[in-house]
Design an enzyme around this catalytic site. Structure first.
Site, mmCIF file in Angstrom:
data_model
loop_
_atom_site.group_PDB
_atom_site.id
_atom_site.type_symbol
_atom_site.label_atom_id
_atom_site.label_comp_id
_atom_site.label_asym_id
_atom_site.label_seq_id
_atom_site.Cartn_x
_atom_site.Cartn_y
_atom_site.Cartn_z
ATOM 1 N N LYS A 158 -14.663 -27.826 71.666
ATOM 2 C CA LYS A 158 -13.217 -27.717 71.446
ATOM 3 C C LYS A 158 -12.579 -27.574 72.829
ATOM 4 C CE LYS A 158 -9.946 -25.201 68.503
ATOM 5 N NZ LYS A 158 -9.169 -26.330 67.996
HETATM 6 N N1 PMP Z 1 -10.798 -30.952 64.243
HETATM 7 C C1 PMP Z 1 -9.968 -30.629 65.248
HETATM 8 C C2 PMP Z 1 -9.629 -31.673 66.267
HETATM 9 C C3 PMP Z 1 -9.410 -29.350 65.331
HETATM 10 O O1 PMP Z 1 -8.566 -29.037 66.326
HETATM 11 C C4 PMP Z 1 -9.734 -28.395 64.347
HETATM 12 C C5 PMP Z 1 -9.144 -27.014 64.420
HETATM 13 N N2 PMP Z 1 -9.950 -26.161 65.210
HETATM 14 C C6 PMP Z 1 -10.607 -28.764 63.319
HETATM 15 C C7 PMP Z 1 -11.124 -30.048 63.298
HETATM 16 C C8 PMP Z 1 -11.000 -27.777 62.248
HETATM 17 O O2 PMP Z 1 -11.806 -26.776 62.794
HETATM 18 P P1 PMP Z 1 -11.850 -25.294 62.182
HETATM 19 O O3 PMP Z 1 -11.975 -25.444 60.708
HETATM 20 O O4 PMP Z 1 -13.055 -24.697 62.805
HETATM 21 O O5 PMP Z 1 -10.584 -24.633 62.576
#
Ligand code: PMP
Length: 297
Positions: A158
């Site tokens: 991320k």
């Molecule tokens: N894809 C992207 C590009 C994101 O920014 C997020 C948010 N963090 C997610 C998927 C979903 O991840 P999560 O469920 O861990 O928040």
């Protein structure tokens, strides 16, 4: 959402200290500002409890390692810092944003000499989308930007660098009057939205793209568990855009958006009120508030 994020009352945690919110600044010659190497997380707080905090902080550390650096704090120390910050901010419903970045020891590409910093903010953030959008479902454009191959970018991290195309795709969708964009991957297969994962409802089962070039969201994995606990079939697989024609419903999952019904993807209209979406949204809401899955209807 906060309007001026730089000027709020309260406190942030920065490199081990609590600092007054407006004083949490970094130098313009910070390496990650120039080369997009920061990594971050988003965690929702429900009733004073940060949902899946440990998992998110482990992902933060893993994201940094994928970029080639280590956090100067352990996950346990960061977790304790988040709890202390929640108490100081008296946050009951909101959002935690930890971020790590490389500092101002270099303005050229090599980063090994840079100090690594970590900051944590915690603030109220009631709902990403309004009640009206939740009821009518999101309308998604199909982005012209593609999720890159894992040979092109550290797609499981991320990291800020991966959000340049997400921001462009989202802003272009919003400018066209739509709510968000669905991104295809470099092969042209269904991938994810700009900040959330995608699920399709196909004949009573859930189908979701295999996360082989984008974030395997913590919400995504949570929803897969909730669906299986309900006895639903969940299929993770590679899907071409043509498969949208088979879907009756679709929804997005993510920490910020939670479980969000989709009403349209490109030309394809979908049922935002599909029974399974409402059921899973209810189960998710109960789980994050520590109430456990709702009983089977
Ligand atoms: N894809 C992207 C590009 C994101 O920014 C997020 C948010 N963090 C997610 C998927 C979903 O991840 P999560 O469920 O861990 O928040």
């Amino acid at each position: 959402m906060l309007t001026d994020l730089a000027n709020q009352p309260g406190t942030l945690w920065v490199d081990g200290n609590f600092v007054p919110w407006p004083e949490a600044k970094l130098h313009v010659l910070s390496h990650s500002l120039h080369f997009a190497g920061s990594v971050f997380e988003g965690i929702r707080v429900y009733g004073g409890r940060a949902f899946a905090l440990h998992q998110h902080l482990e992902r933060l550390a893993a994201s940094a390692e994928m970029l080639g650096y280590r956090l100067p704090w352990t996950v346990d120390v960061l977790e304790a810092a988040c709890h202390a910050l929640l108490a100081r901010q008296e946050l009951v419903e909101g959002y935690i944003r930890p971020i790590a970045w490389r500092g101002s020891q270099s303005v050229s590409v090599p980063a090994a000499a840079c100090r690594v910093h970590v900051a944590i903010a915690a603030f109220p953030w009631p709902s990403y989308y309004g009640e009206e959008q939740r009821r009518r479902g999101l309308r998604l454009a199909v982005a012209r930007w593609k999720r890159p191959s894992p040979e092109t970018a550290p797609t499981a991290s991320k990291t800020a660098g991966l959000y340049t195309i997400a921001t462009m795709a989202r802003d272009e969708a919003n400018a066209a009057g739509l709510d968000d964009a669905l991104m295809l991957d470099w092969r042209g297969l269904l991938a994810e939205a700009t900040g959330a994962n995608l699920f399709l409802v196909v004949d009573g089962a859930l189908h979701t793209p295999l996360p082989d070039c984008f974030l395997d969201g913590i919400t995504r994995r949570t929803v897969i568990g909730l669906a299986r606990a309900r006895g639903l079939e969940v299929v993770e697989r590679r899907m071409a855009p043509g498969e949208l024609a088979r879907a009756q419903g679709a929804f997005l999952t993510g920490t910020a958006v939670e479980i969000m019904p989709v009403a349209a993807i490109g030309e394809r209209e979908l049922d935002p009120a599909h029974r399974l979406i409402g059921m899973l949204a209810g189960d998710y809401a109960a789980l994050v508030r520590g109430e456990g899955p709702a009983p089977t209807p």
